[in-house]
Write a protein that holds these residues in place. Structure first.
Motif, PDB file in Angstrom:
ATOM      1  N   ALA A  92      13.976   6.815 -26.623  1.00  0.00           N
ATOM      2  CA  ALA A  92      13.091   5.729 -26.179  1.00  0.00           C
ATOM      3  C   ALA A  92      12.178   6.277 -25.091  1.00  0.00           C
ATOM      4  CB  ALA A  92      13.889   4.543 -25.653  1.00  0.00           C
ATOM      5  N   VAL A  93      10.940   5.863 -25.134  1.00  0.00           N
ATOM      6  CA  VAL A  93       9.961   6.225 -24.111  1.00  0.00           C
ATOM      7  C   VAL A  93       9.554   4.935 -23.409  1.00  0.00           C
ATOM      8  CG1 VAL A  93       7.735   7.278 -23.600  1.00  0.00           C
ATOM      9  CG2 VAL A  93       9.144   8.169 -25.475  1.00  0.00           C
ATOM     10  N   ILE A  94       9.733   4.911 -22.083  1.00  0.00           N
ATOM     11  CA  ILE A  94       9.496   3.712 -21.280  1.00  0.00           C
ATOM     12  C   ILE A  94       8.270   3.958 -20.415  1.00  0.00           C
ATOM     13  CG2 ILE A  94      10.525   2.103 -19.634  1.00  0.00           C
ATOM     14  CD1 ILE A  94      13.288   3.257 -20.489  1.00  0.00           C
ATOM     15  N   ILE A  95       7.307   3.036 -20.487  1.00  0.00           N
ATOM     16  CA  ILE A  95       6.002   3.271 -19.867  1.00  0.00           C
ATOM     17  C   ILE A  95       5.643   2.135 -18.914  1.00  0.00           C
ATOM     18  CG2 ILE A  95       3.546   3.664 -20.297  1.00  0.00           C
ATOM     19  CD1 ILE A  95       4.416   4.198 -23.289  1.00  0.00           C
ATOM     20  N   ASP A  96       5.246   2.501 -17.705  1.00  0.00           N
ATOM     21  CA  ASP A  96       4.526   1.581 -16.819  1.00  0.00           C
ATOM     22  C   ASP A  96       3.116   2.156 -16.677  1.00  0.00           C
ATOM     23  OD1 ASP A  96       3.513  -0.139 -14.940  1.00  0.00           O
ATOM     24  OD2 ASP A  96       5.335  -0.169 -13.723  1.00  0.00           O
ATOM     25  N   PRO A  97       2.147   1.608 -17.400  1.00  0.00           N
ATOM     26  CA  PRO A  97       0.833   2.256 -17.468  1.00  0.00           C
ATOM     27  C   PRO A  97       0.064   2.234 -16.155  1.00  0.00           C
ATOM     28  CG  PRO A  97       0.778   0.111 -18.527  1.00  0.00           C
ATOM     29  CD  PRO A  97       2.215   0.395 -18.211  1.00  0.00           C
ATOM     30  N   VAL A  98       0.210   1.164 -15.384  1.00  0.00           N
ATOM     31  CA  VAL A  98      -0.328   1.122 -14.022  1.00  0.00           C
ATOM     32  C   VAL A  98       0.724   0.433 -13.164  1.00  0.00           C
ATOM     33  CG1 VAL A  98      -2.175   0.393 -12.475  1.00  0.00           C
ATOM     34  CG2 VAL A  98      -2.716   0.961 -14.848  1.00  0.00           C
ATOM     35  N   ASP A  99       1.518   1.222 -12.488  1.00  0.00           N
ATOM     36  CA  ASP A  99       2.509   0.656 -11.577  1.00  0.00           C
ATOM     37  C   ASP A  99       1.817   0.380 -10.245  1.00  0.00           C
ATOM     38  OD1 ASP A  99       5.322   0.030 -10.806  1.00  0.00           O
ATOM     39  OD2 ASP A  99       4.893   1.597  -9.332  1.00  0.00           O
ATOM     40  N   GLY A 100       2.026  -0.821  -9.708  1.00  0.00           N
ATOM     41  CA  GLY A 100       1.273  -1.223  -8.530  1.00  0.00           C
ATOM     42  C   GLY A 100      -0.056  -1.853  -8.930  1.00  0.00           C
ATOM     43  N   THR A 101      -0.014  -2.654 -10.007  1.00  0.00           N
ATOM     44  CA  THR A 101      -1.268  -3.227 -10.516  1.00  0.00           C
ATOM     45  C   THR A 101      -1.962  -4.095  -9.478  1.00  0.00           C
ATOM     46  OG1 THR A 101      -0.426  -3.188 -12.791  1.00  0.00           O
ATOM     47  CG2 THR A 101      -2.293  -4.613 -12.350  1.00  0.00           C
ATOM     48  N   TRP A 102      -1.202  -4.832  -8.673  1.00  0.00           N
ATOM     49  CA  TRP A 102      -1.840  -5.674  -7.649  1.00  0.00           C
ATOM     50  C   TRP A 102      -2.646  -4.804  -6.696  1.00  0.00           C
ATOM     51  CZ3 TRP A 102      -2.347  -6.318  -2.467  1.00  0.00           C
ATOM     52  CH2 TRP A 102      -2.815  -7.551  -2.013  1.00  0.00           C
ATOM     53  N   ASN A 103      -2.078  -3.672  -6.274  1.00  0.00           N
ATOM     54  CA  ASN A 103      -2.823  -2.749  -5.416  1.00  0.00           C
ATOM     55  C   ASN A 103      -4.081  -2.255  -6.128  1.00  0.00           C
ATOM     56  OD1 ASN A 103      -0.746  -2.991  -3.565  1.00  0.00           O
ATOM     57  ND2 ASN A 103       0.169  -1.015  -4.030  1.00  0.00           N
ATOM     58  N   PHE A 104      -3.921  -1.818  -7.366  1.00  0.00           N
ATOM     59  CA  PHE A 104      -5.044  -1.301  -8.154  1.00  0.00           C
ATOM     60  C   PHE A 104      -6.150  -2.345  -8.279  1.00  0.00           C
ATOM     61  CE2 PHE A 104      -7.052  -0.892 -12.365  1.00  0.00           C
ATOM     62  CZ  PHE A 104      -7.535   0.406 -12.307  1.00  0.00           C
ATOM     63  N   ALA A 105      -5.761  -3.570  -8.605  1.00  0.00           N
ATOM     64  CA  ALA A 105      -6.742  -4.629  -8.815  1.00  0.00           C
ATOM     65  C   ALA A 105      -7.459  -5.011  -7.529  1.00  0.00           C
ATOM     66  CB  ALA A 105      -6.058  -5.858  -9.420  1.00  0.00           C
ATOM     67  N   ASN A 106      -6.817  -4.743  -6.401  1.00  0.00           N
ATOM     68  CA  ASN A 106      -7.414  -5.084  -5.108  1.00  0.00           C
ATOM     69  C   ASN A 106      -8.009  -3.871  -4.395  1.00  0.00           C
ATOM     70  OD1 ASN A 106      -6.848  -8.120  -4.322  1.00  0.00           O
ATOM     71  ND2 ASN A 106      -5.053  -7.400  -5.450  1.00  0.00           N
ATOM     72  N   GLY A 107      -8.196  -2.793  -5.118  1.00  0.00           N
ATOM     73  CA  GLY A 107      -8.893  -1.636  -4.577  1.00  0.00           C
ATOM     74  C   GLY A 107      -8.080  -0.734  -3.685  1.00  0.00           C
ATOM     75  N   LEU A 108      -6.746  -0.873  -3.690  1.00  0.00           N
ATOM     76  CA  LEU A 108      -5.880  -0.008  -2.897  1.00  0.00           C
ATOM     77  C   LEU A 108      -5.427   1.170  -3.752  1.00  0.00           C
ATOM     78  CD1 LEU A 108      -3.651  -2.699  -1.142  1.00  0.00           C
ATOM     79  CD2 LEU A 108      -5.684  -1.561  -0.230  1.00  0.00           C
ATOM     80  N   ALA A 109      -5.435   2.345  -3.170  1.00  0.00           N
ATOM     81  CA  ALA A 109      -5.168   3.565  -3.938  1.00  0.00           C
ATOM     82  C   ALA A 109      -3.680   3.872  -4.102  1.00  0.00           C
ATOM     83  CB  ALA A 109      -5.872   4.749  -3.293  1.00  0.00           C
ATOM     84  N   THR A 110      -2.823   2.906  -3.822  1.00  0.00           N
ATOM     85  CA  THR A 110      -1.378   3.103  -3.969  1.00  0.00           C
ATOM     86  C   THR A 110      -0.929   2.527  -5.308  1.00  0.00           C
ATOM     87  OG1 THR A 110      -1.185   2.877  -1.573  1.00  0.00           O
ATOM     88  CG2 THR A 110       0.853   2.839  -2.824  1.00  0.00           C
ATOM     89  N   PHE A 111      -1.132   3.293  -6.344  1.00  0.00           N
ATOM     90  CA  PHE A 111      -0.699   2.916  -7.687  1.00  0.00           C
ATOM     91  C   PHE A 111      -0.389   4.200  -8.451  1.00  0.00           C
ATOM     92  CE2 PHE A 111      -5.304   3.305  -7.794  1.00  0.00           C
ATOM     93  CZ  PHE A 111      -5.538   4.077  -8.926  1.00  0.00           C
ATOM     94  N   GLY A 112       0.284   4.075  -9.570  1.00  0.00           N
ATOM     95  CA  GLY A 112       0.652   5.262 -10.319  1.00  0.00           C
ATOM     96  C   GLY A 112       0.981   4.932 -11.754  1.00  0.00           C
ATOM     97  N   VAL A 113       1.352   5.957 -12.494  1.00  0.00           N
ATOM     98  CA  VAL A 113       1.842   5.804 -13.863  1.00  0.00           C
ATOM     99  C   VAL A 113       3.271   6.333 -13.894  1.00  0.00           C
ATOM    100  CG1 VAL A 113       1.487   6.350 -16.298  1.00  0.00           C
ATOM    101  CG2 VAL A 113      -0.488   6.220 -14.752  1.00  0.00           C
ATOM    102  N   ILE A 114       4.161   5.555 -14.481  1.00  0.00           N
ATOM    103  CA  ILE A 114       5.563   5.957 -14.592  1.00  0.00           C
ATOM    104  C   ILE A 114       5.917   6.090 -16.068  1.00  0.00           C
ATOM    105  CG2 ILE A 114       7.950   5.402 -14.011  1.00  0.00           C
ATOM    106  CD1 ILE A 114       6.963   3.626 -11.780  1.00  0.00           C
ATOM    107  N   LEU A 115       6.588   7.178 -16.395  1.00  0.00           N
ATOM    108  CA  LEU A 115       7.058   7.370 -17.771  1.00  0.00           C
ATOM    109  C   LEU A 115       8.477   7.933 -17.723  1.00  0.00           C
ATOM    110  CD1 LEU A 115       5.168   8.723 -20.820  1.00  0.00           C
ATOM    111  CD2 LEU A 115       7.371   9.749 -20.227  1.00  0.00           C
ATOM    112  N   ALA A 116       9.353   7.345 -18.513  1.00  0.00           N
ATOM    113  CA  ALA A 116      10.731   7.825 -18.621  1.00  0.00           C
ATOM    114  C   ALA A 116      11.078   7.998 -20.091  1.00  0.00           C
ATOM    115  CB  ALA A 116      11.707   6.851 -17.967  1.00  0.00           C
ATOM    116  N   VAL A 117      11.941   8.961 -20.361  1.00  0.00           N
ATOM    117  CA  VAL A 117      12.471   9.154 -21.702  1.00  0.00           C
ATOM    118  C   VAL A 117      13.981   8.989 -21.628  1.00  0.00           C
ATOM    119  CG1 VAL A 117      12.728  10.738 -23.655  1.00  0.00           C
ATOM    120  CG2 VAL A 117      10.615  10.737 -22.313  1.00  0.00           C
TER     121      VAL A 117
END
Length: 280
Positions: A91-116
């Motif tokens: 299984a591949v588990i994806i958070d395409p934009v982790d910290g979406t609230w930060n991203f949507a509000n222009g804060l640079a504290t966001f990331g992409v998480i992927l687990a297998v």
């Protein structure tokens, strides 16, 4: 079970490509219609989330043979797919934009998480920062590494144990609004420092780099935690439910504690274990 180097490299490059194509061009360029609420005003999704998840989902099909893919946005539409993690071979588990609230509000504290995961157990975790194009990665049994383009991976050191009074902690702000908030605030005063970044990717990265010592979490979404827990465990840490059970990516009820150093866990359970009767 762990991934070979070619599979690891392919996943890292896939995430980098998705970020360059779908996430970074939209950062600080979102318009009103590009941001939508899910469960409430603090739980949002953007076109970047949807686009990046689609790119990564399509890409993993060429890396693995018939994997189960569990993306945050797909799970929002069909929560039942989360139950597939425990039974799937891969299984591949994806958070395409982790910290979406930060991203949507222009804060640079966001990331992409992927687990297998392999047969329900996490074997690979990736914590990627699209802004600086660097990452922390763990392959089960091989430690954790910091990587960036054009440089050799740097092995991260094992965690150092600290007394409670010197620990830096990440605590969810929502708990302080509960009836037991005053007691939690009193306990927090015994810590060296505490805060919250609204981004599991960077919270786990801080822990992996020795800048955070404990995290208390009430949300059990596997896309938020499966990769980060593996990274912490590879560096000598531990993750346990407040009732003592070991964390699992197929677990869906919280809360749980992540400790940078496994030997600190008994003290942390003594400190925060009383929350279990309120939150389960």
């Amino acid at each position: 079970m762990h991934l070979d180097q070619s599979e690891q490299t392919a996943l890292i490059e896939l995430v980098r490509q998705a970020a360059k194509a779908e996430i970074m061009p939209r950062f600080r360029h979102l318009e009103g219609g590009d941001i939508r609420q899910k469960s409430g005003p603090d739980d949002v999704v953007t076109d970047a989330d949807v686009g990046a998840e689609a790119v990564i989902t399509a890409g993993v099909q060429s890396i693995f043979s018939d994997p189960i893919v569990v993306g945050e946005e797909a799970a929002a539409l069909n929560p039942d797919i989360i139950s597939n993690i425990a039974s799937a071979e891969w299984a591949v588990i994806i958070d395409p934009v982790d910290g979406t609230w930060n991203f949507a509000n222009g804060l640079a504290t966001f990331g992409v998480i992927l687990a297998v995961t392999y047969k329900g157990e996490t074997c690979f975790g990736l914590l990627y920062d699209p802004v600086l194009d660097d990452w922390i990665v763990a392959n089960k049994g091989e430690g954790a590494f910091f990587g960036r383009p054009g440089a050799a991976p740097r092995r991260l050191p094992m965690a150092q144990k600290k007394p409670l009074s010197e620990m830096h902690a990440i605590l969810p702000g929502s708990l302080f609004r509960k009836p037991f908030g005053p007691r939690l605030a009193e306990l927090s005063a015994r810590l060296g420092r505490f805060g919250n970044y609204r981004c599991a990717c960077h919270e786990y990265r801080l822990t992996a780099q020795g800048r955070n010592d404990v995290s208390l979490t009430v949300s059990m979404n596997p896309w938020d935690h499966a990769a980060g827990v593996l990274v912490v465990e590879e560096l000598g840490g531990a993750a346990l439910m407040l009732d003592g059970r070991k964390y699992s990516p197929s677990e869906n009820k919280g809360p749980f504690i992540v400790s940078a150093h496994a030997d600190s866990m008994p003290e942390l359970q003594d400190t925060f274990g009383w929350l279990a009767e309120h939150l389960y």
